[in-house]
Write a protein that holds these residues in place. Structure first.
Motif, PDB file in Angstrom:
ATOM      1  N   GLY A  72      16.210  13.159  36.499  1.00 29.87           N
ATOM      2  CA  GLY A  72      17.222  14.011  37.116  1.00 29.87           C
ATOM      3  C   GLY A  72      16.703  15.399  37.437  1.00 29.87           C
ATOM      4  N   GLU A  73      17.116  15.906  38.579  1.00 32.88           N
ATOM      5  CA  GLU A  73      16.745  17.248  39.023  1.00 32.88           C
ATOM      6  C   GLU A  73      17.967  18.158  38.944  1.00 32.88           C
ATOM      7  OE1 GLU A  73      13.744  18.322  40.058  1.00 32.88           O
ATOM      8  OE2 GLU A  73      12.836  16.367  39.690  1.00 32.88           O
ATOM      9  N   ILE A  74      17.724  19.446  38.945  1.00 30.31           N
ATOM     10  CA  ILE A  74      18.821  20.411  38.906  1.00 30.31           C
ATOM     11  C   ILE A  74      19.689  20.277  40.142  1.00 30.31           C
ATOM     12  CG2 ILE A  74      19.366  22.875  38.936  1.00 30.31           C
ATOM     13  CD1 ILE A  74      16.919  23.321  37.193  1.00 30.31           C
ATOM     14  N   ALA A  75      19.071  20.019  41.284  1.00 31.37           N
ATOM     15  CA  ALA A  75      19.810  19.906  42.542  1.00 31.37           C
ATOM     16  C   ALA A  75      20.741  18.700  42.552  1.00 31.37           C
ATOM     17  CB  ALA A  75      18.837  19.815  43.710  1.00 31.37           C
ATOM     18  N   ASP A  76      20.481  17.698  41.714  1.00 29.06           N
ATOM     19  CA  ASP A  76      21.351  16.526  41.659  1.00 29.06           C
ATOM     20  C   ASP A  76      22.738  16.876  41.128  1.00 29.06           C
ATOM     21  OD1 ASP A  76      19.265  15.004  42.577  1.00 29.06           O
ATOM     22  OD2 ASP A  76      18.682  14.300  40.577  1.00 29.06           O
ATOM     23  N   GLY A  77      22.833  17.925  40.351  1.00 30.62           N
ATOM     24  CA  GLY A  77      24.122  18.326  39.793  1.00 30.62           C
ATOM     25  C   GLY A  77      24.858  19.329  40.641  1.00 30.62           C
ATOM     26  N   ALA A  78      24.352  19.622  41.847  1.00 35.37           N
ATOM     27  CA  ALA A  78      25.001  20.606  42.713  1.00 35.37           C
ATOM     28  C   ALA A  78      26.280  20.036  43.299  1.00 35.37           C
ATOM     29  CB  ALA A  78      24.050  21.017  43.835  1.00 35.37           C
ATOM     30  N   GLY A  79      27.144  20.920  43.716  1.00 30.34           N
ATOM     31  CA  GLY A  79      28.392  20.499  44.341  1.00 30.34           C
ATOM     32  C   GLY A  79      29.584  20.931  43.513  1.00 30.34           C
ATOM     33  N   GLU A  80      30.737  20.470  43.936  1.00 33.74           N
ATOM     34  CA  GLU A  80      31.972  20.843  43.265  1.00 33.74           C
ATOM     35  C   GLU A  80      32.060  20.146  41.906  1.00 33.74           C
ATOM     36  OE1 GLU A  80      36.743  20.522  43.982  1.00 33.74           O
ATOM     37  OE2 GLU A  80      35.432  20.614  45.720  1.00 33.74           O
ATOM     38  N   LEU A  81      32.386  20.893  40.880  1.00 28.11           N
ATOM     39  CA  LEU A  81      32.463  20.339  39.532  1.00 28.11           C
ATOM     40  C   LEU A  81      33.869  19.920  39.141  1.00 28.11           C
ATOM     41  CD1 LEU A  81      30.103  22.808  37.664  1.00 28.11           C
ATOM     42  CD2 LEU A  81      29.609  20.508  38.468  1.00 28.11           C
ATOM     43  N   GLY A  82      34.864  20.397  39.857  1.00 32.92           N
ATOM     44  CA  GLY A  82      36.234  20.033  39.541  1.00 32.92           C
ATOM     45  C   GLY A  82      37.177  21.190  39.792  1.00 32.92           C
ATOM     46  N   PHE A  83      38.415  21.020  39.381  1.00 31.33           N
ATOM     47  CA  PHE A  83      39.440  22.033  39.572  1.00 31.33           C
ATOM     48  C   PHE A  83      39.579  22.859  38.307  1.00 31.33           C
ATOM     49  CE2 PHE A  83      43.909  23.201  38.973  1.00 31.33           C
ATOM     50  CZ  PHE A  83      44.025  24.104  40.016  1.00 31.33           C
ATOM     51  N   PHE A  84      39.437  24.152  38.454  1.00 27.65           N
ATOM     52  CA  PHE A  84      39.625  25.072  37.339  1.00 27.65           C
ATOM     53  C   PHE A  84      40.782  26.000  37.691  1.00 27.65           C
ATOM     54  CE2 PHE A  84      35.191  23.828  37.227  1.00 27.65           C
ATOM     55  CZ  PHE A  84      35.084  23.400  35.916  1.00 27.65           C
ATOM     56  N   PRO A  85      41.843  25.986  36.909  1.00 24.96           N
ATOM     57  CA  PRO A  85      43.023  26.768  37.268  1.00 24.96           C
ATOM     58  C   PRO A  85      42.751  28.265  37.178  1.00 24.96           C
ATOM     59  CG  PRO A  85      43.307  25.793  35.105  1.00 24.96           C
ATOM     60  CD  PRO A  85      42.045  25.238  35.673  1.00 24.96           C
ATOM     61  N   PRO A  86      43.410  29.038  38.050  1.00 21.15           N
ATOM     62  CA  PRO A  86      43.270  30.486  37.976  1.00 21.15           C
ATOM     63  C   PRO A  86      44.048  31.040  36.783  1.00 21.15           C
ATOM     64  CG  PRO A  86      44.845  29.903  39.656  1.00 21.15           C
ATOM     65  CD  PRO A  86      44.272  28.615  39.134  1.00 21.15           C
ATOM     66  N   TYR A  87      44.116  32.352  36.695  1.00 24.41           N
ATOM     67  CA  TYR A  87      44.830  32.989  35.589  1.00 24.41           C
ATOM     68  C   TYR A  87      46.286  32.533  35.554  1.00 24.41           C
ATOM     69  CZ  TYR A  87      46.963  35.881  39.159  1.00 24.41           C
ATOM     70  OH  TYR A  87      47.654  36.309  40.248  1.00 24.41           O
ATOM     71  N   SER A  88      46.878  32.585  34.392  1.00 24.78           N
ATOM     72  CA  SER A  88      48.281  32.221  34.241  1.00 24.78           C
ATOM     73  C   SER A  88      48.851  32.963  33.040  1.00 24.78           C
ATOM     74  CB  SER A  88      48.415  30.713  34.019  1.00 24.78           C
ATOM     75  OG  SER A  88      49.759  30.373  33.754  1.00 24.78           O
ATOM     76  N   TRP A  89      50.075  33.449  33.202  1.00 20.91           N
ATOM     77  CA  TRP A  89      50.767  34.119  32.102  1.00 20.91           C
ATOM     78  C   TRP A  89      51.600  33.145  31.276  1.00 20.91           C
ATOM     79  CZ3 TRP A  89      49.859  38.902  30.490  1.00 20.91           C
ATOM     80  CH2 TRP A  89      49.206  39.773  31.357  1.00 20.91           C
ATOM     81  N   TRP A  90      51.807  31.938  31.755  1.00 17.48           N
ATOM     82  CA  TRP A  90      52.695  31.003  31.071  1.00 17.48           C
ATOM     83  C   TRP A  90      52.224  30.604  29.673  1.00 17.48           C
ATOM     84  CZ3 TRP A  90      57.384  31.110  32.474  1.00 17.48           C
ATOM     85  CH2 TRP A  90      57.730  31.321  33.800  1.00 17.48           C
ATOM     86  N   PRO A  91      50.939  30.403  29.414  1.00 17.07           N
ATOM     87  CA  PRO A  91      50.544  30.089  28.034  1.00 17.07           C
ATOM     88  C   PRO A  91      50.908  31.194  27.043  1.00 17.07           C
ATOM     89  CG  PRO A  91      48.784  29.495  29.522  1.00 17.07           C
ATOM     90  CD  PRO A  91      49.804  30.237  30.335  1.00 17.07           C
TER      91      PRO A  91
END
Length: 138
Positions: A72-91
């Motif tokens: 495996g190369e470092i470039a193989d892991g490039a791209g979108e990793l998933g959805f990370f929610p922005p800040y939130s006051w609800w928690p």
């Protein structure tokens, strides 16, 4: 995921070996060892075993990730990793209302527990539905 399964497997073996040793070392009377710590270690062993089995089964079904392959190369892991929610006051509000509810039980003020429960339901609804309205709506 194979590396994670191995890490949790080694942890499981360690905890299974340490649990009876802990019980024997803490045996300070005729009643037996420390049951609280022994129970906690036994539950830790079961939980790590559960994670080991989960990761092991999924590692067999998945294609290897770039970090799991030897070529495996470092470039193989490039791209979108998933959805990370922005800040939130609800928690914060969910935690605050839980604190009010716990304080109500500890102080014996059931009216405070009920108020915290009502506000907690509103805060939980806000947390669950925060991506359906407002700035971060999908």
């Amino acid at each position: 995921m194979k590396s994670e399964a191995w890490i949790f497997g080694i942890t499981t073996v360690f905890v299974v070996l340490v649990t009876p040793a802990y019980w024997l070392v803490t045996d300070s009377s005729d009643k037996g060892g420390d049951w609280t710590g022994t129970s906690a270690l036994a539950m830790t062993g079961l939980l790590t075993l559960m994670v080991t089995l989960y990761l092991g089964f999924h590692a067999k079904k998945m294609d290897p990730r770039p970090e799991d392959r030897l070529d495996g190369e470092i470039a193989d892991g490039a791209g979108e990793l998933g959805f990370f929610p922005p800040y939130s006051w609800w928690p914060l509000w969910c935690g605050a209302t839980l604190g009010v509810m716990v304080f109500g039980v500890a102080a014996g003020a059931w009216w405070l527990f009920i108020i915290g429960g009502i506000l907690g339901a509103v805060a939980l609804a806000g947390l669950v539905f925060e991506y359906y309205r407002g700035v971060h709506a999908h």
